[in-house]
Scaffold this motif. Structure first.
Motif, short mmCIF file in Angstrom:
data_model
loop_
_atom_site.label_atom_id
_atom_site.label_comp_id
_atom_site.label_asym_id
_atom_site.label_seq_id
_atom_site.Cartn_x
_atom_site.Cartn_y
_atom_site.Cartn_z
N SER A 90 0.84 -1.20 0.00
CA SER A 90 0.00 0.00 0.00
C SER A 90 0.87 1.25 0.00
N ASP A 91 0.30 2.34 -0.51
CA ASP A 91 0.97 3.64 -0.47
C ASP A 91 0.40 4.42 0.72
N PRO A 92 1.14 4.51 1.81
CA PRO A 92 0.59 5.11 3.03
C PRO A 92 0.65 6.63 3.03
N THR A 93 -0.21 7.25 2.23
CA THR A 93 -0.31 8.71 2.26
C THR A 93 -0.84 9.14 3.62
N SER A 94 -0.70 10.42 3.92
CA SER A 94 -1.20 10.91 5.21
C SER A 94 -2.70 10.71 5.33
N GLN A 95 -3.44 10.86 4.22
CA GLN A 95 -4.89 10.68 4.28
C GLN A 95 -5.25 9.21 4.46
N PHE A 96 -4.51 8.33 3.78
CA PHE A 96 -4.72 6.89 3.94
C PHE A 96 -4.57 6.48 5.41
N VAL A 97 -3.54 7.00 6.05
CA VAL A 97 -3.28 6.68 7.46
C VAL A 97 -4.34 7.29 8.36
N ARG A 98 -4.67 8.56 8.12
CA ARG A 98 -5.68 9.22 8.95
C ARG A 98 -7.03 8.52 8.85
N ASP A 99 -7.39 8.10 7.65
CA ASP A 99 -8.68 7.40 7.47
C ASP A 99 -8.71 6.11 8.29
N ALA A 100 -7.59 5.40 8.33
CA ALA A 100 -7.53 4.16 9.11
C ALA A 100 -7.70 4.43 10.59
N VAL A 101 -7.09 5.49 11.07
CA VAL A 101 -7.23 5.85 12.49
C VAL A 101 -8.66 6.29 12.77
N GLN A 102 -9.24 7.09 11.89
CA GLN A 102 -10.62 7.52 12.08
C GLN A 102 -11.57 6.34 12.15
N GLU A 103 -11.31 5.31 11.35
CA GLU A 103 -12.15 4.11 11.41
C GLU A 103 -12.08 3.46 12.78
N ARG A 104 -10.88 3.41 13.37
CA ARG A 104 -10.72 2.86 14.73
C ARG A 104 -11.53 3.69 15.73
N LEU A 105 -11.49 5.02 15.58
CA LEU A 105 -12.20 5.90 16.50
C LEU A 105 -13.71 5.71 16.40
N VAL A 106 -14.20 5.59 15.17
CA VAL A 106 -15.64 5.37 14.98
C VAL A 106 -16.07 4.05 15.60
N ARG A 107 -15.30 3.01 15.36
CA ARG A 107 -15.67 1.68 15.85
C ARG A 107 -15.60 1.58 17.37
N THR A 108 -14.66 2.28 17.98
CA THR A 108 -14.54 2.21 19.45
C THR A 108 -15.32 3.31 20.16
N GLY A 109 -15.82 4.28 19.39
CA GLY A 109 -16.59 5.35 20.01
C GLY A 109 -15.77 6.26 20.90
N THR A 110 -14.50 6.49 20.52
CA THR A 110 -13.61 7.30 21.34
C THR A 110 -13.08 8.49 20.53
N GLN A 111 -12.52 9.47 21.24
CA GLN A 111 -11.92 10.63 20.59
C GLN A 111 -10.45 10.40 20.26
N THR A 112 -9.81 9.54 21.03
CA THR A 112 -8.42 9.16 20.79
C THR A 112 -8.27 7.66 21.00
N VAL A 113 -7.35 7.06 20.28
CA VAL A 113 -7.02 5.65 20.48
C VAL A 113 -5.95 5.58 21.57
N ASP A 114 -6.19 4.80 22.62
CA ASP A 114 -5.21 4.70 23.70
C ASP A 114 -3.90 4.13 23.19
N LEU A 115 -3.97 3.00 22.51
CA LEU A 115 -2.78 2.37 21.94
C LEU A 115 -3.15 1.79 20.58
N LEU A 116 -2.51 2.30 19.53
CA LEU A 116 -2.72 1.78 18.19
C LEU A 116 -1.47 1.02 17.77
N GLN A 117 -1.65 -0.27 17.45
CA GLN A 117 -0.54 -1.13 17.04
C GLN A 117 -0.63 -1.39 15.54
N LEU A 118 0.45 -1.15 14.84
CA LEU A 118 0.49 -1.36 13.40
C LEU A 118 1.05 -2.73 13.07
#
Length: 338
Positions: A90-118
């Motif tokens: 994959s080409d990890p553009t800043s938007q590609f990465v941000r979208d992945a983090v936003q998906e985690r936030l939506v699914r967990t219902g949080t404003q920040t991810v406590d620990l995100l493991q890649l």
């Protein structure tokens, strides 16, 4: 009752046992109603096991609904360690990465991810470095979306490269047990060099490191109901580590050690062996919420340490196995996922 040990992990203070939620990925681990799962999560939380890990299946959404049911004070104490897994080049553009983090936030219902493991499967380019630099910016920026950044199933060479590039603050998750000791060969040195701590999984080998299997016959995976984890670790025990008779010798040794420590279980001794390594922060214990229950046994992991005599007895078994040779037959940490 002995209190749950905690440890500092980057900006987080976490219990030394996490609740692993990978069993929510498939009915093969057993099933329970979501209401029962949330009820069990609250019971674990009240007992001091405030950290929940993994993203498989509906784990993030169930964690999110559980967190929403807590009081504001309780929400400030609960910890979510989730993953972002990239399996294809994959080409990890800043938007590609941000979208992945936003998906985690939506699914967990949080404003920040406590620990995100890649987890990044493709080592053929250094795109994982670019992805981690973008993730790091989301950790350090004024409107940060991530509190702590981690790696999942990276090997020693890439972990060293990443920490040299990004600097301090990275947390690493890898498989580590009495059967799979690969982190002792390379990863432990990387941890010391960069002041890293491991979150470990597979510590009980799918439940095989338990009194249930002491003195038992070799399980037949074609006739017995086994979880995917058990099938995986049985193959390692039989084909790579040293076979069932030597495994029984290990179980007998752990049982003897447990008897010296107020009758603690084989699973407790096996977990304590991992936790006693200075580069290990916490163990992720698979919790089959609503299906099986081990909170009392988990509590007995704390309040004692293995002695020199205990460790020497364990080592006398391990030197008869191929534990230290797994890095040659299986590859370094995480190789089996690539």
């Amino acid at each position: 009752m002995t209190s749950v040990e905690t440890v500092r992990l980057g900006p987080l203070t976490v219990p030394r046992l996490f609740n692993g939620l990978w069993q929510l990925s498939s009915p093969a681990w057993g099933t329970a109603p979501v209401s029962k799962i949330r009820q069990e999560m609250k019971r674990y939380f009240d007992a001091g096991y405030t950290a929940f890990a993994d993203h498989y299946g509906s784990a993030e959404q169930i964690f999110g609904s559980f967190r929403a049911s807590l009081s504001p004070e309780e929400q400030s104490r609960v910890i979510c360690a989730t993953k972002w897994c990239v399996f294809r080049p994959s080409d990890p553009t800043s938007q590609f990465v941000r979208d992945a983090v936003q998906e985690r936030l939506v699914r967990t219902g949080t404003q920040t991810v406590d620990l995100l493991q890649l987890h990044w499967s493709d080592y053929s380019s250094r795109a994982y470095i670019t992805a981690l630099q973008h993730l790091n910016s989301l950790r350090l920026g004024p409107n940060k979306l991530i509190n702590a950044l981690g790696l999942c199933n990276f090997d020693s060479v890439r972990t060293d490269e990443i920490c040299t590039t990004l600097g301090p603050g990275v947390i690493v998750s890898n498989q580590f047990s009495l059967i799979d000791t690969r982190p002792l060969d390379g990863m432990a040195d990387v941890c010391r060099r960069h002041n890293l701590k491991l979150l470990t999984y597979g510590t009980l080998c799918g439940g095989f490191l338990a009194d249930k299997y002491l003195g038992g016959p070799l399980p037949d995976p074609y006739k017995e109901l086994m979880t995917p984890s058990q099938r995986k670790y049985l193959d390692v025990i039989l084909l790579a580590w040293g076979g069932w008779p030597l495994f029984q010798h290990l179980l007998r040794t752990l049982r003897t050690i447990g008897d010296r420590h107020d009758g603690r279980s084989i699973a407790v001794i096996a977990t304590r062996w991992v936790l006693d390594h200075p580069f290990v922060a916490s163990v992720l214990v698979g919790t089959r919420l609503g299906v099986s229950e081990h909170t009392y046994d988990n509590q007995r992991v704390f309040g004692f340490r293995l002695t020199t005599e205990d460790n020497a007895a364990i080592e006398r078994v391990l030197v008869q196995s191929n534990a230290r040779g797994l890095i040659s037959t299986m590859g370094d940490c995480g190789a089996e996922y690539r």
